[in-house]
Design a protein around this motif. Structure first.
Motif, PDB file in Angstrom:
ATOM      1  N   THR A 166       0.835  -1.193   0.000  1.00  0.00           N
ATOM      2  CA  THR A 166       0.000   0.000   0.000  1.00  0.00           C
ATOM      3  C   THR A 166       0.874   1.249   0.000  1.00  0.00           C
ATOM      4  N   LEU A 167       0.584   2.170  -0.915  1.00  0.00           N
ATOM      5  CA  LEU A 167       1.364   3.393  -1.059  1.00  0.00           C
ATOM      6  C   LEU A 167       0.744   4.537  -0.263  1.00  0.00           C
ATOM      7  N   ASN A 168       1.443   5.666  -0.248  1.00  0.00           N
ATOM      8  CA  ASN A 168       0.970   6.811   0.527  1.00  0.00           C
ATOM      9  C   ASN A 168      -0.302   7.428  -0.041  1.00  0.00           C
ATOM     10  N   ASP A 169      -0.599   7.158  -1.318  1.00  0.00           N
ATOM     11  CA  ASP A 169      -1.846   7.667  -1.903  1.00  0.00           C
ATOM     12  C   ASP A 169      -2.972   6.638  -1.821  1.00  0.00           C
ATOM     13  N   LYS A 170      -2.738   5.556  -1.031  1.00  0.00           N
ATOM     14  CA  LYS A 170      -3.709   4.489  -0.761  1.00  0.00           C
ATOM     15  C   LYS A 170      -3.923   3.552  -1.939  1.00  0.00           C
ATOM     16  N   THR A 171      -3.143   3.707  -3.001  1.00  0.00           N
ATOM     17  CA  THR A 171      -3.198   2.740  -4.093  1.00  0.00           C
ATOM     18  C   THR A 171      -2.248   1.590  -3.778  1.00  0.00           C
ATOM     19  N   GLU A 172      -2.331   0.529  -4.583  1.00  0.00           N
ATOM     20  CA  GLU A 172      -1.503  -0.645  -4.363  1.00  0.00           C
ATOM     21  C   GLU A 172      -0.374  -0.702  -5.390  1.00  0.00           C
ATOM     22  N   TYR A 173       0.814  -1.037  -4.920  1.00  0.00           N
ATOM     23  CA  TYR A 173       1.963  -1.261  -5.804  1.00  0.00           C
ATOM     24  C   TYR A 173       2.167  -2.764  -5.885  1.00  0.00           C
ATOM     25  N   TYR A 174       2.055  -3.324  -7.085  1.00  0.00           N
ATOM     26  CA  TYR A 174       2.111  -4.770  -7.242  1.00  0.00           C
ATOM     27  C   TYR A 174       3.535  -5.265  -7.440  1.00  0.00           C
ATOM     28  N   ILE A 175       3.854  -6.347  -6.756  1.00  0.00           N
ATOM     29  CA  ILE A 175       5.121  -7.050  -6.892  1.00  0.00           C
ATOM     30  C   ILE A 175       4.863  -8.306  -7.705  1.00  0.00           C
ATOM     31  N   VAL A 190      17.162 -14.803   2.907  1.00  0.00           N
ATOM     32  CA  VAL A 190      15.886 -14.173   3.238  1.00  0.00           C
ATOM     33  C   VAL A 190      14.733 -14.935   2.591  1.00  0.00           C
ATOM     34  N   ASP A 191      13.649 -15.143   3.334  1.00  0.00           N
ATOM     35  CA  ASP A 191      12.393 -15.636   2.780  1.00  0.00           C
ATOM     36  C   ASP A 191      11.658 -14.425   2.212  1.00  0.00           C
ATOM     37  N   VAL A 192      11.837 -14.173   0.920  1.00  0.00           N
ATOM     38  CA  VAL A 192      11.372 -12.921   0.312  1.00  0.00           C
ATOM     39  C   VAL A 192       9.868 -12.756   0.451  1.00  0.00           C
ATOM     40  N   MET A 193       9.093 -13.821   0.170  1.00  0.00           N
ATOM     41  CA  MET A 193       7.636 -13.696   0.253  1.00  0.00           C
ATOM     42  C   MET A 193       7.182 -13.382   1.677  1.00  0.00           C
ATOM     43  N   GLN A 194       7.807 -14.022   2.658  1.00  0.00           N
ATOM     44  CA  GLN A 194       7.445 -13.733   4.050  1.00  0.00           C
ATOM     45  C   GLN A 194       7.752 -12.287   4.408  1.00  0.00           C
ATOM     46  N   GLU A 195       8.908 -11.780   3.931  1.00  0.00           N
ATOM     47  CA  GLU A 195       9.264 -10.391   4.216  1.00  0.00           C
ATOM     48  C   GLU A 195       8.326  -9.418   3.513  1.00  0.00           C
ATOM     49  N   LEU A 196       7.860  -9.764   2.317  1.00  0.00           N
ATOM     50  CA  LEU A 196       6.889  -8.906   1.627  1.00  0.00           C
ATOM     51  C   LEU A 196       5.579  -8.836   2.405  1.00  0.00           C
ATOM     52  N   ARG A 197       5.194  -9.963   3.013  1.00  0.00           N
ATOM     53  CA  ARG A 197       3.989  -9.953   3.842  1.00  0.00           C
ATOM     54  C   ARG A 197       4.182  -9.072   5.075  1.00  0.00           C
ATOM     55  N   LYS A 198       5.401  -9.113   5.648  1.00  0.00           N
ATOM     56  CA  LYS A 198       5.702  -8.253   6.788  1.00  0.00           C
ATOM     57  C   LYS A 198       5.660  -6.778   6.378  1.00  0.00           C
ATOM     58  N   MET A 199       6.231  -6.472   5.192  1.00  0.00           N
ATOM     59  CA  MET A 199       6.211  -5.091   4.697  1.00  0.00           C
ATOM     60  C   MET A 199       4.776  -4.610   4.527  1.00  0.00           C
ATOM     61  N   LYS A 200       3.939  -5.469   3.958  1.00  0.00           N
ATOM     62  CA  LYS A 200       2.535  -5.113   3.746  1.00  0.00           C
ATOM     63  C   LYS A 200       1.867  -4.787   5.071  1.00  0.00           C
ATOM     64  N   SER A 201       2.074  -5.640   6.078  1.00  0.00           N
ATOM     65  CA  SER A 201       1.480  -5.420   7.391  1.00  0.00           C
ATOM     66  C   SER A 201       2.003  -4.139   8.033  1.00  0.00           C
ATOM     67  N   TRP A 202       3.319  -3.911   7.904  1.00  0.00           N
ATOM     68  CA  TRP A 202       3.922  -2.716   8.507  1.00  0.00           C
ATOM     69  C   TRP A 202       3.380  -1.449   7.869  1.00  0.00           C
ATOM     70  N   LEU A 203       3.268  -1.431   6.551  1.00  0.00           N
ATOM     71  CA  LEU A 203       2.755  -0.252   5.851  1.00  0.00           C
ATOM     72  C   LEU A 203       1.291  -0.013   6.181  1.00  0.00           C
ATOM     73  N   ASP A 204       0.511  -1.091   6.303  1.00  0.00           N
ATOM     74  CA  ASP A 204      -0.901  -0.940   6.654  1.00  0.00           C
ATOM     75  C   ASP A 204      -1.053  -0.400   8.073  1.00  0.00           C
ATOM     76  N   SER A 205      -0.105  -0.755   8.947  1.00  0.00           N
ATOM     77  CA  SER A 205      -0.173  -0.315  10.344  1.00  0.00           C
ATOM     78  C   SER A 205       0.431   1.065  10.557  1.00  0.00           C
ATOM     79  N   ASN A 206       1.199   1.553   9.587  1.00  0.00           N
ATOM     80  CA  ASN A 206       1.869   2.853   9.706  1.00  0.00           C
ATOM     81  C   ASN A 206       1.572   3.706   8.474  1.00  0.00           C
TER      82      ASN A 206
END
Length: 275
Positions: A166-175, A190-206
């Motif tokens: 999720t971007l700052n303009d509330k749109t989605e950036y696709y990987i 690194v487990d890339v997919m797991q880290e992408l899920r963490k990034m998604k959660s972090w951005l949604d929470s912040n």
């Protein structure tokens, strides 16, 4: 071309430099010894093989920004001017003037990619904004000079979505799957997919710390790089690329490592060395 090279203690005594494996540090010294009088060289892979360094050592120097990579395999030592001072009668300008023109020298002497109107010159990352210039007056009488437009890159039909951020303009950036594959090769600990899920959660929470469309790949690359370093520490200080080598294969990649880093969001203008 001058035959002598120097090294600044502020660089080679820094934590960022000393935290790298000794083989990576040695490769940095050898690249610097063979660079031209502006710090450029076009045979980094040859020097790497000549001194017995691994492919991982070259990757690490690129990711830690001790060297800056350009398309075509050209490298420049980022802190060249902090390390060296040449008299004019011994100085020979680099042959790589096109790449040299993409750089500017910071106040401390370090190279950085030139920025023009907030847009990075040099290596494109596939998500660069286009600046449209329109001179006129708005309703208040002020002159409107420029407007930045960031078009959404059109995915090719065979690209499959793997995740979204999720971007700052509330749109989605696709990987996409091909990006995940590239990152998996570059960050094997690194487990890339797991880290992408963490990034998604972090951005949604912040929401206040969400990224722009131009800056999101830098965010992803920085996150994965930190996780890779953590994986190296857990391995007891061995090469940070050892984990996952068996899964990824040990054959040289078809693409040059610089190009791989570019396509995965590597930003040579980012500064992780502290200079």
């Amino acid at each position: 071309m001058a035959e002598r090279r120097m090294f600044a203690k502020v660089i080679v005594d820094s934590d960022a430099f000393l935290d790298m494996p000794l083989s990576t540090q040695a490769l940095y010294f050898h690249l610097s010894m063979r660079a031209d009088d502006d710090g450029f060289l076009n045979n980094a892979r040859k020097i790497q093989r000549l001194v017995g360094a691994s492919d991982d050592d070259l990757k690490l120097l690129l990711m830690k920004r001790f060297v800056i990579g350009f398309e075509g395999g050209i490298l420049v030592i980022k802190h060249w001017r902090m390390n060296n001072y040449l008299r004019k009668d011994r100085y020979t300008p680099t042959a790589y003037q096109e790449e040299y023109a993409m750089l500017e020298v910071k106040g401390n002497g370090a190279y950085t990619l030139e920025k023009s109107s907030g847009i990075q010159s040099g290596i494109p990352d596939g998500n660069r904004c286009v600046t449209q210039v329109s001179i006129g007056k708005d309703s208040t009488g002020k002159v409107s000079i420029e407007k930045a437009v960031c078009p959404e890159p059109e995915p090719t039909p065979d690209r499959r979505k793997a995740a979204s951020l999720t971007l700052n303009d509330k749109t989605e950036y696709y990987i996409f799957d091909d990006q995940v594959k590239e990152w998996t090769e570059l960050f094997p600990a690194v487990d890339v997919m797991q880290e992408l899920r963490k990034m998604k959660s972090w951005l949604d929470s912040n929401p206040s710390r969400r990224k722009t469309r131009r800056g999101v790949l830098r965010f992803v690359n920085g996150w994965l790089s930190k996780e890779q370093d953590k994986g190296w520490s857990k391995q007891g200080g061995g090469s940070i690329y050892d984990t996952g080598r068996e899964a990824c294969g040990n054959k040289p990649a078809e693409k040059g490592y610089i190009q791989q880093l570019i396509e995965s969001g590597y930003d040579p203008g980012d500064n992780t060395t502290g200079f």
